[in-house]
Design a protein around this motif. Sequence first.
Motif, PDB file in Angstrom:
ATOM      1  N   ARG A  84       7.829  -1.563  -1.522  1.00 15.58           N
ATOM      2  CA  ARG A  84       6.625  -0.842  -1.933  1.00 15.58           C
ATOM      3  C   ARG A  84       6.872   0.665  -1.809  1.00 15.58           C
ATOM      4  NH1 ARG A  84       1.910  -3.992  -2.019  1.00 15.58           N
ATOM      5  NH2 ARG A  84       2.269  -6.171  -1.421  1.00 15.58           N
ATOM      6  N   ASN A  87       4.060   6.709  -2.105  1.00 16.33           N
ATOM      7  CA  ASN A  87       3.876   7.902  -2.940  1.00 16.33           C
ATOM      8  C   ASN A  87       3.485   9.133  -2.135  1.00 16.33           C
ATOM      9  OD1 ASN A  87       4.298   7.315  -5.854  1.00 16.33           O
ATOM     10  ND2 ASN A  87       2.833   5.681  -5.464  1.00 16.33           N
ATOM     11  N   GLU A 139       2.227   0.953  -7.847  1.00 15.58           N
ATOM     12  CA  GLU A 139       1.690   0.386  -6.604  1.00 15.58           C
ATOM     13  C   GLU A 139       2.123  -1.070  -6.485  1.00 15.58           C
ATOM     14  OE1 GLU A 139       0.125   2.044  -4.334  1.00 15.58           O
ATOM     15  OE2 GLU A 139      -0.147   3.931  -5.429  1.00 15.58           O
TER      16      GLU A 139
END
Length: 244
Positions: A84, A87, A139
């Motif tokens: 994952r 960000n 995402e």
Amino acid sequence: MTRDSIATVRWPRLMIVTLIALIGVGGFARLGIWQVARLHWKVDLIERVDARIHADPVPAPGPEAWPAITATSDEYRRVTLSGRFRNDETVLIYTPSDFGPADWVLTPLERDDGTVVMINRGVVPEELALAGRFDAAPEGEVMVTGLLRMSEDKGWLFSRRNDPANGKWYRRDIGSITRAKGFERAAPYFVDAELGDPKAWPRGGQTVVSFRNAHLSYALTWFALAVVVFGAWLLVLWTELRRR
């Protein structure tokens, strides 16, 4: 040749010239041989890297393999990994590019085992990068394929130094970046992501795989200098033996 002509040969001078010629020929020949060896090494490197970048991807090395990773054995290997993106920890690193002044966009990918690998998602023109006008990483769970690259721990002669305290980066020094981010289990390498959307920013697939190979011309130059020195010695010898 008469006895008188032999007597006029300046032997001390000739011995000094001969010694200098031996040093010159030997030194230049050795440099030429060294360049030939470097030529074979460079050709082998180019062939190995070319095979790696066109091979099927393999799983990116995990923590148990990190200590053994080297540029010789691993750089430019196609790898795949999942995890994952984080960000909020994205780093911009200045770079010249085909699009003018730009920034690499490096975003950490956290894997299921808790380790982090910095992913170079591609390049963004500096104006867009500083304004934040580029796409965030997807995402959720993602799969990334790209080329394994070694950390750029050392800068070029005139390169600017990274400034971790102010979040300004000028080379992809993965150790400095991950320490500044507080990542305790971070890979010592990063991955250059392959090209995705060719119109999106950041734009992946920008890895330049190019190795300058001028060793053959260097070798010929050194061997030519050895021949020139040897020829000059022959000329001096001929001149001395012809003296009256």
